[in-house]
Design a protein around this motif. Structure first.
Motif, PDB file in Angstrom:
ATOM      1  N   VAL A  20      12.355   2.965  11.662  1.00 47.43           N
ATOM      2  CA  VAL A  20      12.613   1.573  12.042  1.00 47.43           C
ATOM      3  C   VAL A  20      11.462   1.036  12.888  1.00 47.43           C
ATOM      4  CG1 VAL A  20      14.088   0.027  13.383  1.00 47.43           C
ATOM      5  CG2 VAL A  20      15.109   1.712  11.848  1.00 47.43           C
ATOM      6  N   ALA A  21      11.034   1.809  13.887  1.00 51.64           N
ATOM      7  CA  ALA A  21       9.933   1.375  14.746  1.00 51.64           C
ATOM      8  C   ALA A  21       8.647   1.236  13.949  1.00 51.64           C
ATOM      9  CB  ALA A  21       9.753   2.357  15.903  1.00 51.64           C
ATOM     10  N   ALA A  22       8.385   2.190  13.049  1.00 52.40           N
ATOM     11  CA  ALA A  22       7.177   2.127  12.227  1.00 52.40           C
ATOM     12  C   ALA A  22       7.201   0.910  11.308  1.00 52.40           C
ATOM     13  CB  ALA A  22       7.039   3.413  11.413  1.00 52.40           C
ATOM     14  N   PHE A  23       8.351   0.640  10.733  1.00 50.42           N
ATOM     15  CA  PHE A  23       8.535  -0.509   9.849  1.00 50.42           C
ATOM     16  C   PHE A  23       8.294  -1.809  10.613  1.00 50.42           C
ATOM     17  CE2 PHE A  23      11.833  -3.428   7.901  1.00 50.42           C
ATOM     18  CZ  PHE A  23      11.198  -3.624   6.687  1.00 50.42           C
ATOM     19  N   CYS A  24       8.857  -1.914  11.802  1.00 51.22           N
ATOM     20  CA  CYS A  24       8.734  -3.133  12.606  1.00 51.22           C
ATOM     21  C   CYS A  24       7.346  -3.292  13.216  1.00 51.22           C
ATOM     22  CB  CYS A  24       9.783  -3.148  13.712  1.00 51.22           C
ATOM     23  SG  CYS A  24      11.480  -3.274  13.107  1.00 51.22           S
ATOM     24  N   ALA A  25       6.552  -2.240  13.221  1.00 47.64           N
ATOM     25  CA  ALA A  25       5.208  -2.305  13.792  1.00 47.64           C
ATOM     26  C   ALA A  25       4.162  -2.714  12.767  1.00 47.64           C
ATOM     27  CB  ALA A  25       4.832  -0.942  14.395  1.00 47.64           C
ATOM     28  N   ASP A  26       4.573  -2.859  11.505  1.00 46.43           N
ATOM     29  CA  ASP A  26       3.607  -3.163  10.446  1.00 46.43           C
ATOM     30  C   ASP A  26       3.124  -4.609  10.555  1.00 46.43           C
ATOM     31  OD1 ASP A  26       2.480  -2.086   7.715  1.00 46.43           O
ATOM     32  OD2 ASP A  26       3.187  -4.126   7.311  1.00 46.43           O
ATOM     33  N   GLY A  27       1.841  -4.786  10.850  1.00 46.01           N
ATOM     34  CA  GLY A  27       1.276  -6.119  11.041  1.00 46.01           C
ATOM     35  C   GLY A  27       1.359  -7.032   9.832  1.00 46.01           C
ATOM     36  N   PRO A  28       0.976  -6.568   8.631  1.00 44.68           N
ATOM     37  CA  PRO A  28       1.061  -7.443   7.460  1.00 44.68           C
ATOM     38  C   PRO A  28       2.482  -7.933   7.169  1.00 44.68           C
ATOM     39  CG  PRO A  28      -0.390  -5.609   6.995  1.00 44.68           C
ATOM     40  CD  PRO A  28       0.241  -5.326   8.330  1.00 44.68           C
ATOM     41  N   LEU A  29       3.478  -7.139   7.514  1.00 44.78           N
ATOM     42  CA  LEU A  29       4.862  -7.560   7.283  1.00 44.78           C
ATOM     43  C   LEU A  29       5.321  -8.585   8.308  1.00 44.78           C
ATOM     44  CD1 LEU A  29       6.829  -4.282   6.385  1.00 44.78           C
ATOM     45  CD2 LEU A  29       6.317  -6.214   4.883  1.00 44.78           C
ATOM     46  N   TRP A  30       4.951  -8.388   9.580  1.00 47.78           N
ATOM     47  CA  TRP A  30       5.567  -9.152  10.655  1.00 47.78           C
ATOM     48  C   TRP A  30       4.630 -10.046  11.431  1.00 47.78           C
ATOM     49  CZ3 TRP A  30      10.436  -9.195   9.835  1.00 47.78           C
ATOM     50  CH2 TRP A  30      11.069  -8.088   9.252  1.00 47.78           C
ATOM     51  N   GLY A  31       3.321  -9.911  11.251  1.00 44.56           N
ATOM     52  CA  GLY A  31       2.398 -10.763  11.981  1.00 44.56           C
ATOM     53  C   GLY A  31       2.572 -10.618  13.481  1.00 44.56           C
ATOM     54  N   PRO A  32       2.648 -11.739  14.220  1.00 43.06           N
ATOM     55  CA  PRO A  32       2.771 -11.679  15.680  1.00 43.06           C
ATOM     56  C   PRO A  32       4.056 -11.009  16.163  1.00 43.06           C
ATOM     57  CG  PRO A  32       2.093 -13.866  14.970  1.00 43.06           C
ATOM     58  CD  PRO A  32       2.464 -13.121  13.732  1.00 43.06           C
ATOM     59  N   LEU A  33       5.054 -10.895  15.286  1.00 45.43           N
ATOM     60  CA  LEU A  33       6.310 -10.240  15.675  1.00 45.43           C
ATOM     61  C   LEU A  33       6.228  -8.719  15.628  1.00 45.43           C
ATOM     62  CD1 LEU A  33       9.229 -12.254  14.013  1.00 45.43           C
ATOM     63  CD2 LEU A  33       8.731 -12.023  16.447  1.00 45.43           C
ATOM     64  N   ALA A  34       5.180  -8.173  15.057  1.00 48.76           N
ATOM     65  CA  ALA A  34       5.084  -6.723  14.883  1.00 48.76           C
ATOM     66  C   ALA A  34       5.272  -6.011  16.226  1.00 48.76           C
ATOM     67  CB  ALA A  34       3.734  -6.349  14.282  1.00 48.76           C
ATOM     68  N   GLY A  35       6.209  -5.092  16.247  1.00 46.83           N
ATOM     69  CA  GLY A  35       6.473  -4.318  17.447  1.00 46.83           C
ATOM     70  C   GLY A  35       7.339  -5.008  18.472  1.00 46.83           C
ATOM     71  N   ASP A  36       7.752  -6.239  18.224  1.00 48.88           N
ATOM     72  CA  ASP A  36       8.581  -6.974  19.174  1.00 48.88           C
ATOM     73  C   ASP A  36       9.886  -6.213  19.408  1.00 48.88           C
ATOM     74  OD1 ASP A  36      10.675  -8.968  20.046  1.00 48.88           O
ATOM     75  OD2 ASP A  36       8.935 -10.308  19.987  1.00 48.88           O
ATOM     76  N   ASP A  48       0.881  -1.165   0.000  1.00 53.14           N
ATOM     77  CA  ASP A  48       0.000   0.000   0.000  1.00 53.14           C
ATOM     78  C   ASP A  48       0.927   1.225   0.000  1.00 53.14           C
ATOM     79  OD1 ASP A  48      -1.576   2.197   0.608  1.00 53.14           O
ATOM     80  OD2 ASP A  48      -2.849   1.095   2.016  1.00 53.14           O
ATOM     81  N   PRO A  49       1.011   1.960  -1.104  1.00 54.07           N
ATOM     82  CA  PRO A  49       1.950   3.081  -1.152  1.00 54.07           C
ATOM     83  C   PRO A  49       1.784   4.067  -0.009  1.00 54.07           C
ATOM     84  CG  PRO A  49       1.096   2.609  -3.339  1.00 54.07           C
ATOM     85  CD  PRO A  49       0.302   1.773  -2.379  1.00 54.07           C
ATOM     86  N   ALA A  50       0.537   4.296   0.421  1.00 57.10           N
ATOM     87  CA  ALA A  50       0.311   5.239   1.520  1.00 57.10           C
ATOM     88  C   ALA A  50       0.965   4.732   2.805  1.00 57.10           C
ATOM     89  CB  ALA A  50      -1.181   5.450   1.731  1.00 57.10           C
ATOM     90  N   VAL A  51       0.861   3.428   3.051  1.00 57.42           N
ATOM     91  CA  VAL A  51       1.484   2.835   4.237  1.00 57.42           C
ATOM     92  C   VAL A  51       2.998   2.921   4.130  1.00 57.42           C
ATOM     93  CG1 VAL A  51       1.849   0.669   5.485  1.00 57.42           C
ATOM     94  CG2 VAL A  51      -0.455   1.307   4.747  1.00 57.42           C
ATOM     95  N   ALA A  52       3.534   2.620   2.954  1.00 56.82           N
ATOM     96  CA  ALA A  52       4.984   2.652   2.756  1.00 56.82           C
ATOM     97  C   ALA A  52       5.532   4.065   2.952  1.00 56.82           C
ATOM     98  CB  ALA A  52       5.331   2.131   1.372  1.00 56.82           C
TER      99      ALA A  52
END
Length: 290
Positions: free
Chosen positions: A243-259, A229-233
Motif C-alpha cells: 500500500v505504501a509503495a503504491f501510494c508513493a508512486d509519483g506517476p500515479l499520484w503526482g504531488p499526492l505521492a506519499g501523502d 512499467d512492469p518492473a515498477v508494478a
C-alpha cells in the motif's frame, strides 16, 4: 532566418485565429471489442460478411461546443447537444462513467466475473460504484449544469445491459493511466477541501488488489497497460508494504505521492476489499462499508 520563420509563424497564427475555429466536442457510446458472434449476427441479418462488425449500445451522446466561425449545420435537429462549453460533460464522462466502469471491471475480475453487466448487477460491486460517485465525486463536481445523480443512474443502467456483453478485460486495461486521469483528481479535490475520501479510495484499492493478482499470474486474461512499467508494478507488489509503495508512486499520484492521508485511506479501503473478497469466498453476506 530565425526572425523570418518567426514572422511567418506569427502571421499564420494570426490568420488561423481570425479565420478558423476549433470547437471542442465529446462523444459517448459503449462499443465493445468485435467478436465472431457479432460478425455472424450481422451476416445472418444482412448477408454481408463484415470483419469490422461492431456491437453498440442504443445510447448515443454527442456534445459540441457551439463556436463556429462561419456557421454550421443544424445538428441539434438530429440529437446533438450544442452547448457553450463541454467541460461539465467531459468531467461527468471521465469521473462518473469512465472511473465507475473501471471500478466495476477491477472488482468484477476479482470476484471471478467475466462481463461488466455481471458486476453491475452484483449488489456489493454496484454499491462500490454508486458510493464512489455519490459520496465523493458528485460533491466536488457540484454545482453542475448536469443532473449528476440522474447521469449516475443512467450510467449504471447502461453498464447493466447484458446485450452489450462488454468484458472486464477490455475495461480493466490501462489502470496506470486511468488512476491519475480519472480517479486522482477527485481524491485531490476532496483532500484540498478537507473532506474524506473513503468511497473514492475503494477504486485504487481495487486496482491494487487487481495488480497483486496480476503479479501472481492469477488474472484469467491478458492485462494490457500502455503506461505501466512492469518492473515498477512488480516492485510495488513485492514491497514489504504494498500500500505504501503504491501510494508513493509519483506517476500515479503526482504531488499526492506519499501523502499520509492517501496512504491511510487506501490502507483502510484495501482492508475492506480484502474482507469483501473473504466474505464472498466464504459465501457470507457481502459488505464494503466502513
Amino acid at each position: 532566418m530565425r526572425q523570418i520563420k518567426l514572422f511567418f509563424l506569427l502571421t499564420l497564427l494570426a490568420w488561423v485565429q481570425a479565420h478558423t475555429s476549433s470547437p471542442n466536442a465529446m462523444v459517448d457510446r459503449i462499443t465493445p471489442r468485435p467478436t465472431a458472434e457479432v460478425r455472424e449476427r450481422v451476416r445472418a441479418a444482412t448477408g454481408v460478411d463484415d470483419p469490422a462488425a461492431l456491437m453498440g449500445e442504443s445510447f448515443i451522446q454527442w456534445v459540441i461546443e457551439d463556436r463556429f466561425i462561419a456557421g454550421r449545420p443544424e445538428w441539434e435537429r438530429v440529437g446533438v447537444e450544442m452547448v457553450q462549453s463541454v467541460d461539465a460533460h467531459e468531467e461527468a464522462k471521465i469521473r462518473l462513467l469512465n472511473a465507475t466502469h473501471s471500478c466495476i471491471a477491477w472488482a468484477g475480475t476479482l470476484a471471478g466475473l467475466q462481463y461488466i453487466h455481471e458486476g453491475t448487477h452484483d449488489a456489493a460491486i454496484r454499491r462500490m460504484a454508486y458510493d464512489y460517485v455519490t459520496d465523493d465525486t458528485i460533491p466536488v463536481l457540484s454545482p453542475s449544469p448536469l443532473d449528476l445523480a440522474a447521469y449516475r443512474d443512467v450510467v449504471l443502467d447502461r453498464f447493466g445491459n447484458p446485450a452489450i456483453a462488454d468484458t472486464n478485460q477490455r475495461v480493466a486495461m490501462d489502470g496506470f493511466s486511468k488512476l491519475p486521469g480519472f480517479i486522482a483528481p477527485t481524491i485531490r479535490e476532496r483532500l484540498a477541501r478537507g473532506e474524506g475520501i473513503a468511497s473514492v479510495a475503494m477504486l485504487p484499492a481495487l486496482f491494487l488488489a487487481y495488480l497483486q493478482r496480476w503479479h501472481r499470474g492469477q488474472i484469467p486474461y491478458s492485462y494490457q497497460d500502455q503506461a505501466m512499467d512492469p518492473a515498477v508494478a512488480h516492485a510495488i507488489c513485492e514491497a514489504a508494504d504494498p500500500v505504501a509503495a503504491f501510494c508513493a508512486d509519483g506517476p500515479l499520484w503526482g504531488p499526492l505521492a506519499g501523502d499520509a492521508r492517501l496512504v491511510a485511506a487506501i490502507r483502510d479501503a484495501s482492508d475492506r476489499v480484502a474482507q469483501w473478497l473473504a466474505n464472498r469466498a466464504a459465501g457470507l453476506q457481502e459488505t464494503v462499508h466502513d
